[in-house]
Design a protein around this motif. Structure first.
Motif, PDB file in Angstrom:
ATOM      1  N   TRP A 252       0.806  -1.218   0.000  1.00 30.00           N
ATOM      2  CA  TRP A 252       0.000   0.000   0.000  1.00 30.00           C
ATOM      3  C   TRP A 252       0.846   1.278   0.000  1.00 30.00           C
ATOM      4  O   TRP A 252       0.337   2.357   0.242  1.00 30.00           O
ATOM      5  CB  TRP A 252      -1.014   0.018   1.136  1.00 30.00           C
ATOM      6  CG  TRP A 252      -1.996  -1.087   0.999  1.00 30.00           C
ATOM      7  CD1 TRP A 252      -2.076  -2.201   1.793  1.00 30.00           C
ATOM      8  CD2 TRP A 252      -3.015  -1.233   0.019  1.00 30.00           C
ATOM      9  NE1 TRP A 252      -3.079  -3.024   1.351  1.00 30.00           N
ATOM     10  CE2 TRP A 252      -3.682  -2.446   0.265  1.00 30.00           C
ATOM     11  CE3 TRP A 252      -3.431  -0.454  -1.059  1.00 30.00           C
ATOM     12  CZ2 TRP A 252      -4.739  -2.897  -0.521  1.00 30.00           C
ATOM     13  CZ3 TRP A 252      -4.484  -0.903  -1.832  1.00 30.00           C
ATOM     14  CH2 TRP A 252      -5.123  -2.102  -1.555  1.00 30.00           C
TER      15      TRP A 252
ATOM     16  N   MET B 270      -0.742  -4.488  -3.393  1.00 26.58           N
ATOM     17  CA  MET B 270      -1.762  -4.823  -2.395  1.00 26.58           C
ATOM     18  C   MET B 270      -1.258  -6.048  -1.638  1.00 26.58           C
ATOM     19  O   MET B 270      -0.855  -7.032  -2.249  1.00 26.58           O
ATOM     20  CB  MET B 270      -3.100  -5.131  -3.076  1.00 26.58           C
ATOM     21  CG  MET B 270      -3.652  -3.976  -3.890  1.00 26.58           C
ATOM     22  SD  MET B 270      -5.240  -4.362  -4.681  1.00 26.58           S
ATOM     23  CE  MET B 270      -4.718  -5.482  -6.000  1.00 26.58           C
TER      24      MET B 270
ATOM     25  N   MET C  30      -8.821  -7.147  -6.093  1.00 22.97           N
ATOM     26  CA  MET C  30      -9.085  -6.129  -5.084  1.00 22.97           C
ATOM     27  C   MET C  30     -10.543  -6.255  -4.654  1.00 22.97           C
ATOM     28  O   MET C  30     -11.454  -6.268  -5.487  1.00 22.97           O
ATOM     29  CB  MET C  30      -8.837  -4.730  -5.642  1.00 22.97           C
ATOM     30  CG  MET C  30      -9.144  -3.618  -4.645  1.00 22.97           C
ATOM     31  SD  MET C  30      -8.721  -1.953  -5.245  1.00 22.97           S
ATOM     32  CE  MET C  30      -9.658  -1.871  -6.755  1.00 22.97           C
TER      33      MET C  30
ATOM     34  N   VAL D 242     -10.871  -0.614   0.961  1.00 25.80           N
ATOM     35  CA  VAL D 242     -10.389  -1.898   0.463  1.00 25.80           C
ATOM     36  C   VAL D 242     -10.534  -2.913   1.587  1.00 25.80           C
ATOM     37  O   VAL D 242     -10.130  -2.666   2.728  1.00 25.80           O
ATOM     38  CB  VAL D 242      -8.917  -1.792  -0.001  1.00 25.80           C
ATOM     39  CG1 VAL D 242      -8.407  -3.146  -0.459  1.00 25.80           C
ATOM     40  CG2 VAL D 242      -8.796  -0.763  -1.119  1.00 25.80           C
TER      41      VAL D 242
ATOM     42  N   SER E   2      -7.223  -8.398  -0.394  1.00 24.13           N
ATOM     43  CA  SER E   2      -6.851  -7.780  -1.671  1.00 24.13           C
ATOM     44  C   SER E   2      -5.350  -7.937  -1.861  1.00 24.13           C
ATOM     45  O   SER E   2      -4.563  -7.492  -1.030  1.00 24.13           O
ATOM     46  CB  SER E   2      -7.242  -6.299  -1.673  1.00 24.13           C
ATOM     47  OG  SER E   2      -8.633  -6.157  -1.515  1.00 24.13           O
ATOM     48  N   ARG E   3      -4.980  -8.589  -2.954  1.00 24.85           N
ATOM     49  CA  ARG E   3      -3.566  -8.864  -3.219  1.00 24.85           C
ATOM     50  C   ARG E   3      -3.261  -8.663  -4.693  1.00 24.85           C
ATOM     51  O   ARG E   3      -4.102  -8.904  -5.533  1.00 24.85           O
ATOM     52  CB  ARG E   3      -3.209 -10.304  -2.849  1.00 24.85           C
ATOM     53  CG  ARG E   3      -3.285 -10.609  -1.388  1.00 24.85           C
ATOM     54  CD  ARG E   3      -2.745 -12.017  -1.093  1.00 24.85           C
ATOM     55  NE  ARG E   3      -2.796 -12.294   0.321  1.00 24.85           N
ATOM     56  CZ  ARG E   3      -1.920 -11.872   1.220  1.00 24.85           C
ATOM     57  NH1 ARG E   3      -0.894 -11.145   0.827  1.00 24.85           N
ATOM     58  NH2 ARG E   3      -2.042 -12.165   2.489  1.00 24.85           N
TER      59      ARG E   3
END
Length: 103
Positions: free
Chosen positions: A17, A35, A58, A85, A89-90
């Motif tokens: 982030w 993410m 996401m 978010v 989420s990656r």
């Protein structure tokens, strides 16, 4: 400017982030970030922003609606819309947004 490998650039960022501005066109910036599965708190902006998932997924809540944005998909958050978010989420995210002028 040279060609930018977006995935590699995101992977090399020190923290999830933590965004990096890749370039700017006028007052619009193109940023990349990684993410890392952690959620982000609710926020809103005075201008719209485009969220492009390069790889991964996401989990977004925008204006109270749950949205899943997958690899190769983009979601535009309109100005003033609260969004957050969700956990899980990656991947690699590109953000296109207006950059405020310096005072």
């Amino acid at each position: 400017m040279n060609v930018v490998d977006i995935r590699s650039t995101a992977a090399e960022l020190p923290d999830g982030w933590s965004s990096l501005v890749l370039g700017q066109v006028g007052s619009t910036a193109v940023k990349v970030l990684r993410m890392d599965g952690h959620p982000l708190e609710t926020e809103s902006h005075d201008t719209a922003e485009a969220l492009l998932v390069v790889d991964g997924v996401m989990h977004l809540v925008a204006d109270g609606i749950e949205v899943e944005v997958g690899a190769g998909e983009m979601y535009v958050v309109e100005a003033g819309v609260e969004h957050a978010v969700r956990p899980g989420s990656r991947g690699t995210l590109v953000i296109v947004e207006h950059m405020p002028s310096a005072p």
